[in-house]
Design a protein around this motif. Structure first.
Motif, PDB file in Angstrom:
ATOM      1  N   ALA A  65      -2.031   6.130  -5.546  1.00  0.00           N
ATOM      2  CA  ALA A  65      -0.617   6.463  -5.707  1.00  0.00           C
ATOM      3  C   ALA A  65       0.131   6.347  -4.377  1.00  0.00           C
ATOM      4  CB  ALA A  65      -0.476   7.878  -6.273  1.00  0.00           C
ATOM      5  N   GLU A  66      -0.495   6.795  -3.292  1.00  0.00           N
ATOM      6  CA  GLU A  66       0.168   6.727  -1.989  1.00  0.00           C
ATOM      7  C   GLU A  66       0.280   5.287  -1.504  1.00  0.00           C
ATOM      8  OE1 GLU A  66       2.386   7.921   1.080  1.00  0.00           O
ATOM      9  OE2 GLU A  66       1.710   9.192  -0.596  1.00  0.00           O
ATOM     10  N   ALA A  67      -0.745   4.467  -1.766  1.00  0.00           N
ATOM     11  CA  ALA A  67      -0.670   3.053  -1.392  1.00  0.00           C
ATOM     12  C   ALA A  67       0.460   2.360  -2.145  1.00  0.00           C
ATOM     13  CB  ALA A  67      -2.003   2.364  -1.671  1.00  0.00           C
ATOM     14  N   ALA A  68       0.602   2.665  -3.428  1.00  0.00           N
ATOM     15  CA  ALA A  68       1.687   2.078  -4.223  1.00  0.00           C
ATOM     16  C   ALA A  68       3.047   2.533  -3.699  1.00  0.00           C
ATOM     17  CB  ALA A  68       1.523   2.457  -5.691  1.00  0.00           C
ATOM     18  N   ARG A  69       3.152   3.801  -3.329  1.00  0.00           N
ATOM     19  CA  ARG A  69       4.404   4.303  -2.772  1.00  0.00           C
ATOM     20  C   ARG A  69       4.710   3.626  -1.440  1.00  0.00           C
ATOM     21  NH1 ARG A  69       6.992   8.014   0.406  1.00  0.00           N
ATOM     22  NH2 ARG A  69       5.109   8.486   1.610  1.00  0.00           N
ATOM     23  N   GLY A  70       3.666   3.453  -0.621  1.00  0.00           N
ATOM     24  CA  GLY A  70       3.852   2.779   0.655  1.00  0.00           C
ATOM     25  C   GLY A  70       4.314   1.342   0.482  1.00  0.00           C
ATOM     26  N   PHE A  71       3.804   0.666  -0.549  1.00  0.00           N
ATOM     27  CA  PHE A  71       4.231  -0.708  -0.805  1.00  0.00           C
ATOM     28  C   PHE A  71       5.714  -0.751  -1.162  1.00  0.00           C
ATOM     29  CE2 PHE A  71       4.862  -4.228  -3.870  1.00  0.00           C
ATOM     30  CZ  PHE A  71       4.611  -5.286  -3.010  1.00  0.00           C
ATOM     31  N   GLY A  72       6.154   0.183  -1.994  1.00  0.00           N
ATOM     32  CA  GLY A  72       7.575   0.238  -2.329  1.00  0.00           C
ATOM     33  C   GLY A  72       8.425   0.487  -1.101  1.00  0.00           C
ATOM     34  N   LEU A  73       7.951   1.351  -0.213  1.00  0.00           N
ATOM     35  CA  LEU A  73       8.656   1.619   1.029  1.00  0.00           C
ATOM     36  C   LEU A  73       8.684   0.382   1.918  1.00  0.00           C
ATOM     37  CD1 LEU A  73      10.048   3.658   2.869  1.00  0.00           C
ATOM     38  CD2 LEU A  73       7.794   4.468   3.586  1.00  0.00           C
ATOM     39  N   ASN A  87      -2.357  -2.236   8.016  1.00  0.00           N
ATOM     40  CA  ASN A  87      -2.856  -0.955   7.512  1.00  0.00           C
ATOM     41  C   ASN A  87      -2.499  -0.780   6.043  1.00  0.00           C
ATOM     42  OD1 ASN A  87      -3.917  -0.238   9.996  1.00  0.00           O
ATOM     43  ND2 ASN A  87      -2.135   0.954  10.627  1.00  0.00           N
ATOM     44  N   LEU A  88      -1.283  -1.154   5.689  1.00  0.00           N
ATOM     45  CA  LEU A  88      -0.849  -1.060   4.297  1.00  0.00           C
ATOM     46  C   LEU A  88      -1.671  -1.994   3.420  1.00  0.00           C
ATOM     47  CD1 LEU A  88       1.085  -0.093   2.083  1.00  0.00           C
ATOM     48  CD2 LEU A  88       2.658  -1.923   2.793  1.00  0.00           C
ATOM     49  N   ALA A  89      -1.867  -3.236   3.872  1.00  0.00           N
ATOM     50  CA  ALA A  89      -2.638  -4.210   3.085  1.00  0.00           C
ATOM     51  C   ALA A  89      -4.055  -3.719   2.847  1.00  0.00           C
ATOM     52  CB  ALA A  89      -2.659  -5.562   3.797  1.00  0.00           C
ATOM     53  N   ALA A  90      -4.668  -3.112   3.860  1.00  0.00           N
ATOM     54  CA  ALA A  90      -6.025  -2.578   3.702  1.00  0.00           C
ATOM     55  C   ALA A  90      -6.044  -1.465   2.659  1.00  0.00           C
ATOM     56  CB  ALA A  90      -6.542  -2.061   5.039  1.00  0.00           C
ATOM     57  N   LYS A 102      -1.952  -8.971  -1.485  1.00  0.00           N
ATOM     58  CA  LYS A 102      -1.763 -10.389  -1.168  1.00  0.00           C
ATOM     59  C   LYS A 102      -0.344 -10.667  -0.684  1.00  0.00           C
ATOM     60  CE  LYS A 102      -3.593 -13.302  -4.194  1.00  0.00           C
ATOM     61  NZ  LYS A 102      -4.040 -13.846  -5.503  1.00  0.00           N
ATOM     62  N   GLN A 103       0.637  -9.973  -1.263  1.00  0.00           N
ATOM     63  CA  GLN A 103       2.028 -10.163  -0.842  1.00  0.00           C
ATOM     64  C   GLN A 103       2.232  -9.710   0.598  1.00  0.00           C
ATOM     65  OE1 GLN A 103       4.992  -8.711  -3.616  1.00  0.00           O
ATOM     66  NE2 GLN A 103       6.597  -8.692  -2.065  1.00  0.00           N
ATOM     67  N   VAL A 104       1.651  -8.571   0.945  1.00  0.00           N
ATOM     68  CA  VAL A 104       1.782  -8.081   2.314  1.00  0.00           C
ATOM     69  C   VAL A 104       1.083  -9.027   3.291  1.00  0.00           C
ATOM     70  CG1 VAL A 104       1.239  -6.194   3.893  1.00  0.00           C
ATOM     71  CG2 VAL A 104       2.016  -5.683   1.577  1.00  0.00           C
ATOM     72  N   LEU A 105      -0.100  -9.482   2.942  1.00  0.00           N
ATOM     73  CA  LEU A 105      -0.812 -10.424   3.816  1.00  0.00           C
ATOM     74  C   LEU A 105      -0.034 -11.727   3.982  1.00  0.00           C
ATOM     75  CD1 LEU A 105      -4.478  -9.869   2.576  1.00  0.00           C
ATOM     76  CD2 LEU A 105      -3.549  -9.236   4.815  1.00  0.00           C
TER      77      LEU A 105
END
Length: 246
Positions: A65-73, A87-90, A102-105
């Motif tokens: 849930a936190e990773a998904a929230r971080g992606f939105g941020l 860090n987010l991609a990991a 993959k989008q972040v990378l």
């Protein structure tokens, strides 16, 4: 950089020093990070650090849930440093959020990363092996040792189907994943796949391990060709907050 961000960096550095027996210390850092995220919900450094702490504690659903929230941020910010993006991609990869990782990378492909490029490749490699994204990874890094291993031992065909089946069974329980090539006697090598989960007892751990092996056996093509080449191991949290029950 704001004061809360500096606090997140300090806590992140503490996390790097923790070992498997530091559950009590991790619990303290988790509490501090939860408070910081609540105070600074748009602080991506705090979010990725909190996610990392949740991963170490084996809090699989909370970390996802936190990773998904971080992606939105991340998507809402005008600029993010390569280190924080990695860090987010990991974290997204550990959470099984493949498309987002993959989008972040991909956002880093045209950026000069210097010494961080090795981390980018490693995150992509782990994502590819766990989720069977071998074609995608081959375009990015065709000579990577893990791809060479899978090709050499004729394991590419059927790899994605097997990994997808494992994810369907185990994915929701996985907090983090690791894959590495292990040398045996300096001659033979194996690909070791490690799944750290939210299992809180040895009984639960045994059920997950047995279930994973059953899944591997049931995939079309079976598992006989994997013997001596690929090892699947399920663990509890990397740093359990409490000792696993018997």
């Amino acid at each position: 950089m704001t004061l809360p961000a500096l606090k997140s960096v300090e806590l992140s550095q503490r996390l790097r020093s923790f070992e498997a027996h530091h559950g009590a210390l991790l619990a303290e850092v988790l509490h501090e990070l939860a408070q910081e995220v609540a105070r600074e919900p748009r602080n991506l450094i705090a979010s990725t650090t909190y996610d990392n702490a949740l991963v170490l504690a084996g809090k699989a659903s909370e970390a996802r849930a936190e990773a998904a929230r971080g992606f939105g941020l991340w998507r809402s910010l005008p600029a993010v440093s390569p280190e924080i993006s990695l860090n987010l991609a990991a974290g997204l990869g550990d959470a099984g959020l493949v498309a987002q990782a993959k989008q972040v990378l991909a956002s880093l492909d045209e950026r000069a990363l210097g010494e961080l490029d090795a981390a980018r490749i490693e995150i992509a490699a782990q994502l590819a092996v766990r989720h069977g994204e071998l074609e995608w990874f081959a375009v990015r890094c065709p000579d990577h040792p893990m791809l060479e291993f899978l090709t050499k031992h004729e394991l590419v065909e059927g790899w994605q189907a097997r990994q997808s089946a494992i994810e369907a069974f185990l994915g929701a329980r996985v907090a983090s994943f690791g894959a590495s090539i292990v040398q045996i006697d300096g001659v033979h090598d194996r690909l070791a796949l490690y799944y750290w989960t939210d299992a809180d007892s040895y009984e639960a751990l045994d059920r997950l391990q047995e279930g994973l092996l059953d899944v591997v056996d049931d995939v079309p093509g079976g598992s006989s060709h994997l013997i001596g080449r690929v090892v699947f191991t399920v663990y509890g949290p990397e740093i359990p907050l409490e000792e696993l029950r018997a």
